[in-house]
Enzyme design. Sequence first.
Site, short mmCIF file in Angstrom:
data_model
loop_
_atom_site.label_atom_id
_atom_site.label_comp_id
_atom_site.label_asym_id
_atom_site.label_seq_id
_atom_site.Cartn_x
_atom_site.Cartn_y
_atom_site.Cartn_z
N LYS A 31 34.15 -29.78 -6.04
CA LYS A 31 34.68 -31.03 -6.62
C LYS A 31 35.19 -30.80 -8.05
CE LYS A 31 30.71 -33.20 -6.26
NZ LYS A 31 29.85 -32.11 -5.73
N ARG B 203 26.74 -41.89 -6.26
CA ARG B 203 25.91 -40.92 -5.56
C ARG B 203 24.90 -41.58 -4.64
NH1 ARG B 203 26.64 -36.18 -8.77
NH2 ARG B 203 25.43 -34.48 -7.96
N ARG C 12 27.38 -19.23 -9.32
CA ARG C 12 28.21 -19.93 -10.31
C ARG C 12 27.73 -19.65 -11.73
NH1 ARG C 12 28.90 -26.25 -9.92
NH2 ARG C 12 26.64 -26.11 -9.78
N ARG D 143 23.44 -22.63 -14.72
CA ARG D 143 22.82 -23.95 -14.79
C ARG D 143 21.38 -23.89 -14.27
NH1 ARG D 143 27.11 -28.21 -12.27
NH2 ARG D 143 25.20 -28.97 -11.32
N ARG E 251 18.70 -30.45 -4.31
CA ARG E 251 19.99 -31.16 -4.44
C ARG E 251 20.64 -31.37 -3.07
NH1 ARG E 251 22.73 -27.16 -8.28
NH2 ARG E 251 24.59 -28.48 -8.16
#
Length: 209
Positions: free
Chosen positions: A14, A89, A123, A156, A167
């Site tokens: 996203k 969300r 990431r 992160r 998540r």
Amino acid sequence: MRRIVFLGPPGAGKGTQAERLAHELGIPHLSTGDILRAAVAARTPLGIEAEGHMAAGGLVPDDLVLRILRERLDRPDARAGYLLDGFPRNLAQAGALAQFAAIDRVVSFEIPSELLRERLVNRRVCPKCQTAYNLLTKPPKTSGKCDRDGTDLVHRPDDQPGPVATRLKVYAEQTAPLLDYYRSRSLLIPIDATGTPEEVAVRLHRALG
Ligand code: AP5
Ligand code: MG
């Protein structure tokens, strides 16, 4: 006026696509995750309250997220439209959003969950400009440094395997019901989010006409 929502599981791409598209359309890319991470880094009262929820992979309380979003949408650059990434969300947030904004399109990023884990664990992000890299598919030119501004890249805290699992579960339980919510309002556009970022960008353009 373009008011677009990007809906999709963590790691679906996203943020990667939102940055490009918002730039092309000349509208702001509003990521509630980026806004919250900036508040955490600045040690504001809001950031301190959000930090634990985020690190664990859970959602930040609705009232707090709604407050920051409304403040952001009141800024002049959002008057001509915006691209929402990571909001709403859950059904409560979608209901609240409908009270103050008429959304034009909701793009749903469709991708198998095995690919998500791989993308998230690999990431690395620039804390200054938010550019996302991937150690496998999009490494920085100099190891550990942002190509744009040379800032040290970070992993992160919620991209560790434990929070990633949380998540994905939170997405399935709380966010996935929004697919039906927006489908029933004829706003949902599903896109295949597998393949390279360039391939996804082409599908996105086609989908949005
Ligand atoms: P947020 O920051 O929104 O995270 P997320 O939804 O979990 O999504 P990600 O940012 O992890 O993934 P992405 O889809 O943007 O993928 P990306 O483009 O980076 O939220 C974080 C936390 O904040 C939440 O857990 C919650 O605590 C809180 N929060 C935020 N909003 C909230 C709200 N509304 N209510 C309550 N709490 C809220 O790509 C991922 C990786 O894959 C990158 O490495 C990238 O380079 C790579 N990649 C991207 N596209 C491709 C591709 N096509 N091929 C190969 N690799 C790719
Ligand atoms: Mg993101």
